[in-house]
Design a protein around this motif. Structure first.
Motif, PDB file in Angstrom:
ATOM      1  N   TYR A 231      -7.860   6.016   4.838  1.00 62.55           N
ATOM      2  CA  TYR A 231      -6.507   6.554   4.686  1.00 62.55           C
ATOM      3  C   TYR A 231      -5.567   5.961   5.732  1.00 62.55           C
TER       4      TYR A 231
ATOM      5  N   LYS B  17      -2.274   7.006   5.317  1.00 64.77           N
ATOM      6  CA  LYS B  17      -1.488   8.242   5.386  1.00 64.77           C
ATOM      7  C   LYS B  17      -2.400   9.356   4.893  1.00 64.77           C
TER       8      LYS B  17
ATOM      9  N   THR C 133      -1.023   0.484  -6.011  1.00 65.69           N
ATOM     10  CA  THR C 133      -0.153  -0.614  -5.597  1.00 65.69           C
ATOM     11  C   THR C 133      -0.994  -1.726  -4.981  1.00 65.69           C
TER      12      THR C 133
ATOM     13  N   ASN D 272       2.145  -2.372  -9.186  1.00 65.49           N
ATOM     14  CA  ASN D 272       2.701  -1.035  -8.965  1.00 65.49           C
ATOM     15  C   ASN D 272       2.674  -0.284 -10.296  1.00 65.49           C
TER      16      ASN D 272
ATOM     17  N   ASN E 272      -3.820   0.004  -2.625  1.00 67.38           N
ATOM     18  CA  ASN E 272      -3.820   1.399  -2.189  1.00 67.38           C
ATOM     19  C   ASN E 272      -3.657   2.315  -3.389  1.00 67.38           C
TER      20      ASN E 272
ATOM     21  N   ASN F  89      -2.099   5.893  -4.120  1.00 63.99           N
ATOM     22  CA  ASN F  89      -1.090   6.699  -3.434  1.00 63.99           C
ATOM     23  C   ASN F  89      -0.810   7.977  -4.218  1.00 63.99           C
TER      24      ASN F  89
ATOM     25  N   LYS G  25       2.214  10.883  -4.346  1.00 67.02           N
ATOM     26  CA  LYS G  25       3.576  11.194  -3.912  1.00 67.02           C
ATOM     27  C   LYS G  25       3.963  12.552  -4.463  1.00 67.02           C
TER      28      LYS G  25
ATOM     29  N   SER H 202       3.489  12.146   1.126  1.00 70.04           N
ATOM     30  CA  SER H 202       2.674  11.092   0.541  1.00 70.04           C
ATOM     31  C   SER H 202       1.317  11.003   1.231  1.00 70.04           C
TER      32      SER H 202
ATOM     33  N   LYS I  55      -1.920   8.057   1.293  1.00 68.22           N
ATOM     34  CA  LYS I  55      -2.220   6.676   0.920  1.00 68.22           C
ATOM     35  C   LYS I  55      -3.647   6.341   1.334  1.00 68.22           C
ATOM     36  N   CYS I  56      -4.412   5.806   0.390  1.00 67.82           N
ATOM     37  CA  CYS I  56      -5.822   5.492   0.630  1.00 67.82           C
ATOM     38  C   CYS I  56      -6.119   4.085   0.112  1.00 67.82           C
ATOM     39  N   SER I  57      -6.835   3.291   0.880  1.00 65.51           N
ATOM     40  CA  SER I  57      -7.169   1.931   0.462  1.00 65.51           C
ATOM     41  C   SER I  57      -8.116   1.961  -0.739  1.00 65.51           C
TER      42      SER I  57
END
Length: 359
Positions: A11, A13, A65, A109, A163, A165, A167, A183, A185-187
């Motif tokens: 992560y 975020k 993304t 995206n 990632n 994500n 939101k 948000s 965010k995880c790889s």
């Protein structure tokens, strides 16, 4: 049933109240064999908030993304004139300037609306959504991947990364300095696959001709393929013929060389080096020659899953060559240098999968 989760280190975020899990019976987000079958990202978004402090949300989205990123620096020697007030003269000074070469582009995206509030302002007479209180919610998701998507890679000065994500559009909380967007965010590792390649024979021969006699050593070297990877290692068949009694070689070398070509800000940068090597020292040959002064063997180079995949993009270009060298030493004849550009691909066992274009 407890589902596997990405590690905390994945992560960029994170939130203690919002997290991802993989789909059932999966240990990653990606499903299917990208490049061979339909492939997609699948998982679940979990939200857990206390009853006393629920999440007041209007909508929840998830997206995948992808970014292509290249960055390197170079030190450039510069000169400039500096005025010296004590002598009333100008003098030239030299200095190093750091130049940054940067390319960053979003290559993927795709988003999906997972949930949206059904409450409308003014009893339904307005289209403006009102937030709803959420304490516990599990939201499964699935996003398809384009067929031509490049794989994740992390090279010296360039990388392609992805990632997943989440939101969340929520109600502002000025007292807690919370904005309207939250948000996570995880790889996400993206892997491409290729089928087992068709044979593509490669052969170098100077066995008993005038060039071989002049050199004192003839050779017959071949490969059955020009595309390699897991399940299809590099196999080089070699045969040497010593045509003169005093013929000697210093070393026989077979190697896989990788080239990383990067482009950014109108400049190019090339990194190269051997990633796999096999050597046979010349002093071993007198012991292993047959009665005809000939030697033959097969050299194998595998563990190719640890090598960067061949990738043809404008800003990140990864290509490979198999190089074969017969070295004779300083006072010997001219060295033999052979090479062939090859592909290193993530070759999959697809016996249990159906191709996209099959009937």
């Amino acid at each position: 049933m407890t589902l596997l989760q990405p590690p905390k280190s994945a992560y960029s975020k994170a939130s203690q109240k919002i997290w991802f899990t993989y789909a059932q019976n999966a240990n990653c987000f990606q499903q299917g064999l990208l490049g061979l079958t339909d492939s997609y990202i699948a998982g679940n978004l979990y939200l857990r908030f206390p009853e006393a402090e629920p999440l007041k949300a209007k909508r929840i989205e998830v997206s995948i993304t992808g970014t292509e990123y290249v960055h390197w620096t170079e030190q450039v020697l510069r000169t400039r004139c500096v005025y010296d007030a004590s002598t009333n003269t100008y003098r030239t000074v030299t200095y190093y300037e750091t130049i940054h070469y940067l390319h960053e582009q979003q290559i993927l995206n795709r988003s999906l609306l997972l949930w949206e509030s059904k409450s409308l302002k003014d009893n339904g007479t307005s289209n403006k959504k009102l937030p709803e209180k959420i304490t516990k919610m599990n939201l499964p998701f699935q996003l398809s991947l384009p067929d031509d998507l490049p794989p994740s890679m992390n090279l010296v000065v360039g990388r392609i990364y992805y990632n997943v994500n989440a939101k969340i559009k929520r109600k502002r909380n000025f007292w807690k300095f919370q904005g309207s967007n939250k948000s996570v965010k995880c790889s996400c590792l993206i892997t491409r696959y290729s089928p087992m390649p068709m044979p593509a024979p490669v052969r170098w021969v100077e066995w008993d001709n005038s060039k071989a006699w002049k050199r004192g050593v003839g050779y017959n070297i071949s490969m059955a393929y020009d595309t390699f990877g897991p399940g299809n290692p590099i196999i080089v068949k070699l045969a040497l013929k010593f045509l003169k009694p005093d013929s000697k070689i210093k070393e026989l070398f077979v190697g896989l060389k990788e080239y990383n070509l990067f482009r950014a800000s109108g400049a190019t940068k090339l990194n190269k080096g051997y990633v796999k090597e096999r050597r046979i020292l010349g002093n071993q040959f007198p012991k292993i020659l047959n009665a005809k002064n000939e030697w033959s063997s097969v050299l194998r180079i595998d563990a190719l899953d640890k090598v960067s995949w061949t990738t043809e993009r404008y800003h990140i270009n990864v290509y490979h060559k198999v190089k074969i060298k017969i070295r004779f030493g300083i006072f010997g004849p001219k060295n033999v240098n052979l090479e062939r550009k090859v592909n290193i691909e993530n070759i999959a066992n697809v016996s249990n999968y159906e191709y996209k274009n099959s009937e």
